[in-house]
Design a protein around this motif. Structure first.
Motif, PDB file in Angstrom:
ATOM      1  N   ALA A 168      -0.237   4.376   9.573  1.00 24.98           N
ATOM      2  CA  ALA A 168      -0.144   5.724  10.144  1.00 24.98           C
ATOM      3  C   ALA A 168      -0.537   6.789   9.125  1.00 24.98           C
ATOM      4  N   ARG A 169      -0.232   6.538   7.834  1.00 26.22           N
ATOM      5  CA  ARG A 169      -0.511   7.519   6.792  1.00 26.22           C
ATOM      6  C   ARG A 169      -1.915   7.363   6.190  1.00 26.22           C
ATOM      7  N   CYS A 170      -2.450   6.135   6.187  1.00 27.31           N
ATOM      8  CA  CYS A 170      -3.722   5.883   5.505  1.00 27.31           C
ATOM      9  C   CYS A 170      -4.899   5.650   6.451  1.00 27.31           C
ATOM     10  N   GLY A 171      -4.611   5.137   7.641  1.00 25.18           N
ATOM     11  CA  GLY A 171      -5.687   4.832   8.574  1.00 25.18           C
ATOM     12  C   GLY A 171      -5.745   3.354   8.896  1.00 25.18           C
ATOM     13  N   PRO A 172      -6.490   2.994   9.943  1.00 26.73           N
ATOM     14  CA  PRO A 172      -6.545   1.602  10.407  1.00 26.73           C
ATOM     15  C   PRO A 172      -7.017   0.604   9.354  1.00 26.73           C
ATOM     16  N   ARG A 177      -6.361  -7.294   8.684  1.00 29.21           N
ATOM     17  CA  ARG A 177      -5.806  -8.547   8.155  1.00 29.21           C
ATOM     18  C   ARG A 177      -6.913  -9.320   7.420  1.00 29.21           C
ATOM     19  N   VAL A 178      -7.077  -8.967   6.157  1.00 29.30           N
ATOM     20  CA  VAL A 178      -8.171  -9.533   5.364  1.00 29.30           C
ATOM     21  C   VAL A 178      -7.682 -10.179   4.058  1.00 29.30           C
ATOM     22  N   MET A 179      -6.391 -10.116   3.785  1.00 31.83           N
ATOM     23  CA  MET A 179      -5.865 -10.655   2.531  1.00 31.83           C
ATOM     24  C   MET A 179      -5.399 -12.090   2.742  1.00 31.83           C
ATOM     25  N   PRO A 187      -2.158  -7.871   6.017  1.00 29.61           N
ATOM     26  CA  PRO A 187      -2.854  -6.579   6.061  1.00 29.61           C
ATOM     27  C   PRO A 187      -3.409  -6.195   4.692  1.00 29.61           C
ATOM     28  N   ARG A 188      -4.539  -5.512   4.702  1.00 28.88           N
ATOM     29  CA  ARG A 188      -5.239  -5.137   3.475  1.00 28.88           C
ATOM     30  C   ARG A 188      -4.332  -4.428   2.464  1.00 28.88           C
ATOM     31  N   TRP A 189      -3.473  -3.527   2.931  1.00 28.28           N
ATOM     32  CA  TRP A 189      -2.676  -2.709   2.017  1.00 28.28           C
ATOM     33  C   TRP A 189      -1.769  -3.549   1.134  1.00 28.28           C
ATOM     34  N   MET A 190      -1.417  -4.752   1.593  1.00 22.38           N
ATOM     35  CA  MET A 190      -0.459  -5.565   0.842  1.00 22.38           C
ATOM     36  C   MET A 190      -0.996  -6.019  -0.509  1.00 22.38           C
TER      37      MET A 190
END
Length: 404
Positions: A168-172, A177-179, A187-190
């Motif tokens: 919600a804060r950074c964008g889709p 799910r690339v990690m 999810p990428r952010w992880m």
């Protein structure tokens, strides 16, 4: 933030840090003196009475397996049980569950959080998140860290809930799910979770049922702020040497999982003193050369990933002979629970829990005297007290492999 230099001149890398800072005679120590000092400072010669202080002295308890962390702390603190550890962590908040040395999950003393985050936040990003492996740009990592900090400021969120907040804060893109992870994709952010933890944006919260939660370290330490990087790194070097010294930059580099040249630079900046241990050079905090009068004594059962086994060097002296073959995994300590006799690894052990009972099997690498057998029995009883179970002891071969 002052970046760590990795381009240290060869002259600086070769020159012992203490030789550049201190004149006069170098104090000569014996290996037995060093072991006695380490046992004393780890609460393994005589148990400590202050639980958070004991955790601070050992530079944190490895907590990937919580029962092992509870045993590591319990064996060092007089009368402590796993309930005391849990109370310190979740009720009193004098301990915090977060990432410590080597990026692994640890229980750290809450009072040490400014030092840890200031130091770890100054280290380069973990190798799995850099170069061709990077799933985010440095700017995107910074955005994720800021989003995590904002989402957790006054909340305890599961991974799924935190993912929704970060997206919600950074964008889709943050939720793609690339990690690759454990035969799944996260999810990428992880990929930035370790960096977010190092920088003090997140730590572990209490489990919600079987689910892990995350929260803000500021909820443990009101007004929390990371110490300045240079100050934090020098403090961490001295902190490590207090519990594990005398040691070398190479030992520190292995413990913290950093490059040896970076470790050389940190030693050079920390205000250290050179000593020798059985003729080999090593370093301590300047002026901290007093050693216990007696020889190392005692029998202890140390669980998987215990800080003493992982942090103490040289390996061939801590794990001599058969111990080096049986209790190490390709030179790595921690995968086996160890029997410590007079500060040296002298066996391995394993426990199997069934309800309120634990069956302890100890494989000694030599004959134990009657006095040591009696002390071993007392240690098994103490383990039962720590883990709140009724123990039994069997002497024989441990057939279970090392912990992954």
């Amino acid at each position: 933030m002052t970046p760590l230099r990795t381009d240290i001149p060869d002259r600086l890398a070769r020159t012992p840090p203490a030789a550049r800072r201190h004149g006069g005679a170098v104090k000569a120590l014996t290996w037995a003196q060093v072991v006695a000092r380490r046992l004393e400072r780890h609460g393994l010669a005589a148990p400590a009475t202050d639980l958070p202080a004991a955790v601070s002295a050992m530079c944190g308890a490895h907590a990937q397996v919580m029962s092992a962390a509870e045993a590591s702390i319990g064996v060092r603190v007089a009368g402590a049980t796993r309930l005391d550890v849990r109370r310190a962590l979740w009720a009193e908040r004098t301990l915090v569950k977060t990432r410590g040395p080597r990026g692994t999950v640890h229980l750290l003393a809450t009072a040490d959080l400014p030092m840890w985050t200031g130091a770890l936040g100054a280290l380069p990003s973990p190798p799995y998140a850099t170069g061709a492996n990077a799933l985010m740009t440095p700017a995107q990592v910074d955005r994720v860290v800021a989003a995590v900090g904002a989402a957790l400021a006054d909340a305890e969120l599961t991974s799924e809930e935190l993912t929704a907040e970060v997206v919600a804060r950074c964008g889709p893109w943050a939720g793609e799910r690339v990690m690759e992870a454990f035969q799944d994709r996260w999810p990428r952010w992880m990929q930035a979770m370790e960096v977010a933890t190092r920088r003090g944006a997140m730590c572990f919260g209490p489990n919600r049922g079987r689910q892990t939660t995350y929260t803000s370290p500021a909820r443990w330490l009101p007004g929390f702020q990371a110490a300045p990087p240079d100050q934090a790194l020098s403090t961490l070097v001295r902190h490590y040497l207090h519990g594990y010294g005398p040691a070398t930059p190479a030992h520190f580099a292995k413990w913290l999982a950093i490059g040896q040249r970076t470790a050389q630079e940190l030693f050079a900046a920390a205000g250290l003193e050179e000593v020798t241990v059985d003729g080999a050079p090593a370093w301590v905090v300047a002026g901290d050369t007093d050693m216990p009068a007696g020889r190392p004594r005692g029998v202890r059962l140390l669980p998987y990933f215990d800080a003493y086994a992982i942090g103490c060097h040289p390996r061939d002296k801590v794990f001599p002979g058969r111990a080096g073959e049986r209790a190490l995994n390709r030179g790595q300590a921690g995968n086996f629970a160890v029997l410590l006799v007079d500060g040296t690894v002298a066996g391995i052990w394993h426990q199997r829990r069934s309800g309120k009972r634990i069956a302890v099997t100890v494989e000694a690498f030599g004959t134990l005297s009657p006095a040591r057998l009696k002390a071993l029995g007392e240690q098994v009883e103490r383990l039962g007290e720590i883990l709140e179970a009724t123990p039994t002891l069997t002497l024989g071969e441990v057939t279970v492999g090392g912990h992954a």
